[in-house]
Design a protein around this motif. Structure first.
Motif, mmCIF file in Angstrom:
data_model
loop_
_atom_site.group_PDB
_atom_site.id
_atom_site.type_symbol
_atom_site.label_atom_id
_atom_site.label_comp_id
_atom_site.label_asym_id
_atom_site.label_seq_id
_atom_site.Cartn_x
_atom_site.Cartn_y
_atom_site.Cartn_z
ATOM 1 N N ASP A 125 -81.203 -30.511 -86.054
ATOM 2 C CA ASP A 125 -82.609 -29.347 -86.275
ATOM 3 C C ASP A 125 -82.975 -28.448 -85.126
ATOM 4 O O ASP A 125 -83.253 -27.366 -85.418
ATOM 5 C CB ASP A 125 -83.738 -30.186 -86.834
ATOM 6 C CG ASP A 125 -83.805 -30.986 -88.231
ATOM 7 O OD1 ASP A 125 -82.957 -30.477 -88.812
ATOM 8 O OD2 ASP A 125 -84.407 -31.563 -88.373
ATOM 9 N N LEU A 126 -82.854 -29.060 -84.089
ATOM 10 C CA LEU A 126 -83.324 -28.412 -82.792
ATOM 11 C C LEU A 126 -82.288 -27.105 -82.325
ATOM 12 O O LEU A 126 -82.623 -25.873 -82.036
ATOM 13 C CB LEU A 126 -83.578 -29.168 -81.607
ATOM 14 C CG LEU A 126 -85.003 -29.901 -81.725
ATOM 15 C CD1 LEU A 126 -84.861 -30.840 -80.533
ATOM 16 C CD2 LEU A 126 -86.008 -29.167 -81.937
ATOM 17 N N GLU A 127 -80.902 -27.596 -82.724
ATOM 18 C CA GLU A 127 -80.097 -26.674 -82.317
ATOM 19 C C GLU A 127 -79.940 -25.582 -83.475
ATOM 20 O O GLU A 127 -79.680 -24.315 -83.242
ATOM 21 C CB GLU A 127 -78.514 -27.242 -82.570
ATOM 22 C CG GLU A 127 -78.187 -28.023 -81.179
ATOM 23 C CD GLU A 127 -76.749 -28.800 -81.213
ATOM 24 O OE1 GLU A 127 -76.118 -28.296 -82.327
ATOM 25 O OE2 GLU A 127 -76.561 -29.131 -80.121
ATOM 26 N N ALA A 128 -80.191 -25.792 -84.706
ATOM 27 C CA ALA A 128 -80.456 -24.896 -85.713
ATOM 28 C C ALA A 128 -81.508 -23.886 -85.567
ATOM 29 O O ALA A 128 -81.500 -22.741 -85.504
ATOM 30 C CB ALA A 128 -80.650 -25.612 -87.275
ATOM 31 N N GLY A 129 -82.553 -24.467 -84.938
ATOM 32 C CA GLY A 129 -83.848 -23.486 -84.752
ATOM 33 C C GLY A 129 -83.351 -22.537 -83.464
ATOM 34 O O GLY A 129 -83.646 -21.627 -83.511
ATOM 35 N N GLU A 130 -82.689 -22.874 -82.375
ATOM 36 C CA GLU A 130 -82.394 -21.967 -81.626
ATOM 37 C C GLU A 130 -81.362 -21.196 -81.832
ATOM 38 O O GLU A 130 -81.582 -19.837 -81.477
ATOM 39 C CB GLU A 130 -81.814 -22.910 -80.327
ATOM 40 C CG GLU A 130 -82.716 -23.819 -79.481
ATOM 41 C CD GLU A 130 -82.218 -24.218 -78.206
ATOM 42 O OE1 GLU A 130 -81.213 -23.400 -77.644
ATOM 43 O OE2 GLU A 130 -82.986 -24.847 -77.315
ATOM 44 N N VAL A 131 -80.198 -21.356 -82.907
ATOM 45 C CA VAL A 131 -79.444 -20.311 -83.215
ATOM 46 C C VAL A 131 -80.077 -19.330 -83.982
ATOM 47 O O VAL A 131 -79.828 -18.082 -83.697
ATOM 48 C CB VAL A 131 -78.538 -21.133 -84.266
ATOM 49 C CG1 VAL A 131 -77.644 -20.019 -85.111
ATOM 50 C CG2 VAL A 131 -77.337 -22.113 -83.435
ATOM 51 N N GLN A 132 -81.264 -19.789 -85.006
ATOM 52 C CA GLN A 132 -81.911 -19.096 -85.711
ATOM 53 C C GLN A 132 -82.982 -17.775 -84.938
ATOM 54 O O GLN A 132 -82.943 -16.811 -85.001
ATOM 55 C CB GLN A 132 -82.670 -19.774 -86.801
ATOM 56 C CG GLN A 132 -83.447 -18.757 -87.726
ATOM 57 C CD GLN A 132 -84.274 -19.489 -88.815
ATOM 58 O OE1 GLN A 132 -84.640 -20.648 -88.709
ATOM 59 N NE2 GLN A 132 -84.178 -19.035 -90.282
ATOM 60 N N LEU A 133 -83.453 -18.653 -83.812
ATOM 61 C CA LEU A 133 -84.294 -17.761 -82.908
ATOM 62 C C LEU A 133 -83.614 -16.803 -82.208
ATOM 63 O O LEU A 133 -83.980 -15.652 -82.014
ATOM 64 C CB LEU A 133 -85.045 -18.975 -82.175
ATOM 65 C CG LEU A 133 -85.781 -18.079 -80.802
ATOM 66 C CD1 LEU A 133 -86.905 -17.417 -81.243
ATOM 67 C CD2 LEU A 133 -86.149 -19.378 -79.611
ATOM 68 N N PHE A 134 -82.665 -16.946 -81.624
ATOM 69 C CA PHE A 134 -81.754 -16.329 -80.683
ATOM 70 C C PHE A 134 -81.051 -15.250 -81.494
ATOM 71 O O PHE A 134 -80.838 -14.067 -81.040
ATOM 72 C CB PHE A 134 -80.834 -16.975 -79.787
ATOM 73 C CG PHE A 134 -81.713 -17.569 -78.642
ATOM 74 C CD1 PHE A 134 -82.643 -16.813 -77.775
ATOM 75 C CD2 PHE A 134 -81.925 -19.110 -78.433
ATOM 76 C CE1 PHE A 134 -83.342 -17.552 -76.991
ATOM 77 C CE2 PHE A 134 -82.407 -19.763 -77.643
ATOM 78 C CZ PHE A 134 -83.241 -18.883 -76.656
ATOM 79 N N ASP A 135 -80.629 -15.421 -82.706
ATOM 80 C CA ASP A 135 -79.970 -14.714 -83.681
ATOM 81 C C ASP A 135 -80.959 -13.497 -83.999
ATOM 82 O O ASP A 135 -80.737 -12.207 -84.017
ATOM 83 C CB ASP A 135 -79.326 -15.367 -84.863
ATOM 84 C CG ASP A 135 -78.652 -14.354 -85.642
ATOM 85 O OD1 ASP A 135 -77.599 -13.961 -85.740
ATOM 86 O OD2 ASP A 135 -79.433 -14.002 -86.818
#
Length: 390
Positions: free
Chosen positions: A284-294
């Protein structure tokens, strides 16, 4: 990797060591502030002509992430204070010289809540008010405050929202106003102003910054940095800090699992249930970072093409930001629930991250329902609430 990011990583242990002392002090320690100051992170969005790096927002927010993993409060202050240079760069050049002319390392505080009242007078305004939540304010020498222009009867005039900028001598920090359960080290104290004169060159109508269009009008149009939209930039700092707190909690949970043994004598590092909790949190945290920085990278490319940011674009980013924050705090809650009684100790990094991330969710930028509502209304072509900032 940006040079500032490299300096932050090189001093990560120093940042981590100041997290608990900052909590105890109720603001960033002088040492923590010195690490941020000397690294140059607060100057990352500052114009090059005033000693700034004029870095990309991608580099800025990735740097914030790696500060916040080691100290929630340091990451929070670096984001909130650091983004102010982005706005001041679009203000009157006279003001920029006043702030940075003699010292490019001058920090600028806020808050933006329009709690002040400004009465027009010759050459400017008389300004008064009280504002809570001025993060990092003890280390700042200027401040940006939200306020409303009022008429002779004290009633707000239509379209009268403004940002007012004042030097340290013109406002009071209420030192005993920050006694909280989380993010204690941010020192987000109250600010009081009583009938101060604000000249016109220290006042900004923030509306033209919303879609990134102000930069061309104030001579900053040649820099894509200042063509970024204001609110998604500011709120990205809050989202990045929130995600970083969750990553800090995750690191603490992993560290504790290495040696922890349950009451039944099972090593938690071998316990299938504990490992499942860990796997869900990491995903979940990795998904959030991918979305944030994308989202940040996509906005940056749009700014580089000199394209404006319409409401639907800004709402999409804000929708993602509030959802990223929710997933982050949910992951931390599950980690904390399964970390055992030792996580409750006052010297536990995990409990500090747990307190901090719940405090972060009380920030207006992490208030999800108004953003979801506005996104839905926009989807169906309905008018948006005037109160929603995006």
């Amino acid at each position: 990797m940006h040079e500032v990011h490299e300096r932050i990583l090189a001093r990560a242990e120093e940042i981590a060591a100041e997290a608990a002392p900052s909590d105890e002090l109720g603001r960033l320690t002088d040492k923590a502030a010195e690490v941020l100051r000397s690294s140059g992170v607060i100057r990352m969005l500052q114009p090059a002509e005033f000693g700034g790096h004029e870095a990309s927002p991608v580099d800025f927010f990735r740097t914030l992430r790696d500060i916040g993993v080691h100290s929630s409060s340091a990451g929070w202050v670096a984001g909130v204070v650091g983004v102010h240079a982005f706005e001041v760069a679009q203000m009157d050049i006279v003001l920029q010289k006043e702030i940075w002319g003699e010292d490019p390392d001058t920090w600028i505080a806020s808050p933006y809540a329009p709690l002040g009242r400004a009465t027009p007078v010759e050459g400017g305004f008389r300004f008064s008010g009280r504002w809570p939540f001025s993060s990092g304010t003890d280390h700042c020498r200027w401040i940006i405050l939200g306020g409303l222009i009022v008429d002779g009867d004290g009633r707000p005039v239509p379209g009268g929202l403004r940002h007012f900028v004042l030097p340290r001598k013109d406002y009071e920090i209420v030192q005993d106003s920050w006694d909280v359960v989380g993010l204690r080290g941010t020192g987000s104290k109250d600010i009081v102003i009583e009938d101060r004169f604000i000249p016109e060159h220290r006042i900004l109508d923030p509306a033209p910054m919303e879609d990134g269009g102000l930069a061309h009008r104030v001579g900053r149009g040649d820099s894509p940095l200042y063509r970024m939209p204001f609110h998604p930039m500011f709120t990205a700092g809050i989202t990045t800090a929130t995600v970083a707190m969750a990553q800090g909690a995750l690191a603490a949970f992993i560290a504790s699992m290495r040696s922890r043994v349950t009451a039944r004598g099972v090593k938690t590092a071998d316990d299938p249930h504990q490992l499942a909790v860990l796997g869900r949190a990491i995903s979940d945290l990795e998904a959030g970072e991918v979305q944030l920085f994308d989202d940040i990278e996509r906005m940056w490319e749009q700014a580089r093409r000199d394209e404006r940011f319409p409401p639907e674009e800004r709402l999409r980013v804000r929708r993602n930001q509030v959802r990223i924050a929710r997933r982050a705090v949910d992951a931390v809650d599950e980690l904390f629930l399964h970390a055992g009684g030792s996580a409750l100790r006052s010297d536990s990094t995990l409990q500090r991250c747990w307190r901090d991330i719940h405090a972060a969710m009380n920030h207006a930028s992490n208030n999800a329902d108004p953003i979801y509502q506005a996104y839905g209304l926009n989807t169906y072509g309905h008018p948006l609430p005037a109160s929603v900032l995006f």
